[in-house]
Design a protein around this motif. Structure first.
Motif, mmCIF file in Angstrom:
data_model
loop_
_atom_site.group_PDB
_atom_site.id
_atom_site.type_symbol
_atom_site.label_atom_id
_atom_site.label_comp_id
_atom_site.label_asym_id
_atom_site.label_seq_id
_atom_site.Cartn_x
_atom_site.Cartn_y
_atom_site.Cartn_z
ATOM 1 N N VAL A 1 12.898 -4.894 12.775
ATOM 2 C CA VAL A 1 13.900 -5.863 12.310
ATOM 3 C C VAL A 1 14.622 -5.345 11.067
ATOM 4 O O VAL A 1 14.060 -4.583 10.279
ATOM 5 C CB VAL A 1 13.278 -7.257 12.038
ATOM 6 C CG1 VAL A 1 12.758 -7.876 13.323
ATOM 7 C CG2 VAL A 1 12.206 -7.195 10.992
ATOM 8 N N GLN A 2 15.864 -5.763 10.908
ATOM 9 C CA GLN A 2 16.724 -5.242 9.852
ATOM 10 C C GLN A 2 16.148 -5.462 8.457
ATOM 11 O O GLN A 2 16.257 -4.599 7.589
ATOM 12 C CB GLN A 2 18.131 -5.850 9.951
ATOM 13 C CG GLN A 2 19.135 -5.202 9.025
ATOM 14 C CD GLN A 2 19.340 -3.723 9.319
ATOM 15 O OE1 GLN A 2 19.546 -3.339 10.460
ATOM 16 N NE2 GLN A 2 19.282 -2.888 8.287
ATOM 17 N N GLY A 3 15.513 -6.593 8.232
ATOM 18 C CA GLY A 3 14.935 -6.860 6.921
ATOM 19 C C GLY A 3 13.900 -5.823 6.527
ATOM 20 O O GLY A 3 13.821 -5.404 5.367
ATOM 21 N N ASN B 1 14.206 1.267 3.439
ATOM 22 C CA ASN B 1 15.303 2.069 2.879
ATOM 23 C C ASN B 1 15.354 1.964 1.357
ATOM 24 O O ASN B 1 15.685 2.931 0.669
ATOM 25 C CB ASN B 1 16.651 1.648 3.470
ATOM 26 C CG ASN B 1 16.892 2.217 4.850
ATOM 27 O OD1 ASN B 1 16.316 3.233 5.230
ATOM 28 N ND2 ASN B 1 17.743 1.556 5.612
ATOM 29 N N SER B 2 15.005 0.796 0.824
ATOM 30 C CA SER B 2 15.077 0.585 -0.623
ATOM 31 C C SER B 2 14.092 1.465 -1.399
ATOM 32 O O SER B 2 14.260 1.659 -2.597
ATOM 33 C CB SER B 2 14.835 -0.891 -0.960
ATOM 34 O OG SER B 2 13.457 -1.227 -0.847
ATOM 35 N N GLU C 1 0.837 -1.201 0.000
ATOM 36 C CA GLU C 1 0.000 0.000 0.000
ATOM 37 C C GLU C 1 0.876 1.257 0.000
ATOM 38 O O GLU C 1 0.577 2.240 -0.683
ATOM 39 C CB GLU C 1 -0.921 -0.027 1.225
ATOM 40 C CG GLU C 1 -2.093 0.889 1.139
ATOM 41 C CD GLU C 1 -3.036 0.743 2.336
ATOM 42 O OE1 GLU C 1 -3.673 1.755 2.681
ATOM 43 O OE2 GLU C 1 -3.120 -0.352 2.912
ATOM 44 N N LEU C 2 1.974 1.209 0.755
ATOM 45 C CA LEU C 2 2.916 2.327 0.773
ATOM 46 C C LEU C 2 3.555 2.524 -0.602
ATOM 47 O O LEU C 2 3.743 3.656 -1.048
ATOM 48 C CB LEU C 2 3.986 2.109 1.844
ATOM 49 C CG LEU C 2 5.050 3.192 1.973
ATOM 50 C CD1 LEU C 2 4.423 4.545 2.317
ATOM 51 C CD2 LEU C 2 6.078 2.804 3.041
ATOM 52 N N LEU C 3 3.874 1.428 -1.289
ATOM 53 C CA LEU C 3 4.419 1.529 -2.638
ATOM 54 C C LEU C 3 3.428 2.231 -3.575
ATOM 55 O O LEU C 3 3.821 3.076 -4.384
ATOM 56 C CB LEU C 3 4.757 0.139 -3.192
ATOM 57 C CG LEU C 3 5.966 -0.560 -2.583
ATOM 58 C CD1 LEU C 3 6.079 -1.982 -3.126
ATOM 59 C CD2 LEU C 3 7.242 0.216 -2.815
ATOM 60 N N ASP C 4 2.149 1.892 -3.431
ATOM 61 C CA ASP C 4 1.120 2.547 -4.244
ATOM 62 C C ASP C 4 1.048 4.042 -3.920
ATOM 63 O O ASP C 4 0.941 4.874 -4.815
ATOM 64 C CB ASP C 4 -0.257 1.907 -4.013
ATOM 65 C CG ASP C 4 -0.345 0.495 -4.563
ATOM 66 O OD1 ASP C 4 0.494 0.127 -5.411
ATOM 67 O OD2 ASP C 4 -1.255 -0.244 -4.129
ATOM 68 N N CYS D 1 7.204 8.794 0.492
ATOM 69 C CA CYS D 1 6.582 7.882 1.466
ATOM 70 C C CYS D 1 6.089 8.632 2.700
ATOM 71 O O CYS D 1 5.874 8.033 3.747
ATOM 72 C CB CYS D 1 7.592 6.814 1.894
ATOM 73 S SG CYS D 1 8.163 5.763 0.555
ATOM 74 N N ASN D 2 5.926 9.940 2.580
ATOM 75 C CA ASN D 2 5.558 10.771 3.725
ATOM 76 C C ASN D 2 4.047 10.818 3.901
ATOM 77 O O ASN D 2 3.410 11.838 3.706
ATOM 78 C CB ASN D 2 6.133 12.173 3.562
ATOM 79 C CG ASN D 2 7.640 12.143 3.436
ATOM 80 O OD1 ASN D 2 8.294 11.244 3.954
ATOM 81 N ND2 ASN D 2 8.193 13.103 2.752
#
Length: 113
Positions: free
Chosen positions: A72-74, A80-81, A35-38, A46-47
């Motif tokens: 978690v790091q993943g 971040n990506s 949903e964030l990608l959309d 992403c704000n």
């Protein structure tokens, strides 16, 4: 399938429930990420405002968990990506106390109040 402990038959059931909750939580996180990608595709960032319903709440929760060191790091890597902004507010510039005090003295000398 895990076998239940003979000493405590409910242990296997509890482990199974916890595993199912973890899978459901991971699935929900992945859905929110999509949903964030959309959102990012439509807005260019992403704000998401916190007032933007569930997605805004989810984004705020990711920032909070990150700042608390519990994300978690993943997930950090995935966010971040897509250039996720971890801190929306920029820190105020650090100005020495003495500088501000001198400004105050000048102000008082000029305005007298």
């Amino acid at each position: 399938r895990k076998r239940r402990s003979l000493a405590n038959p409910s242990v296997g059931l509890q482990e199974g429930r916890a595993g199912r909750r973890r899978i459901k939580y991971d699935e929900q996180w992945n859905l929110s990420f999509k949903e964030l990608l959309d959102y990012r595709s439509g807005h260019g960032d992403c704000n998401v405002p916190q007032s933007q319903g569930k997605l805004g709440t989810w984004v705020n929760h990711q920032r909070t968990a990150y700042m608390a060191g519990s994300l978690v790091q993943g997930r950090i890597d995935r966010l971040n990506s897509i250039d996720f902004n971890w801190a929306l507010r920029e820190a105020a510039p650090k100005v020495p106390w003495e500088t501000r005090f001198k400004e105050l003295v000048r102000y008082k000398a000029k305005h007298g109040d």
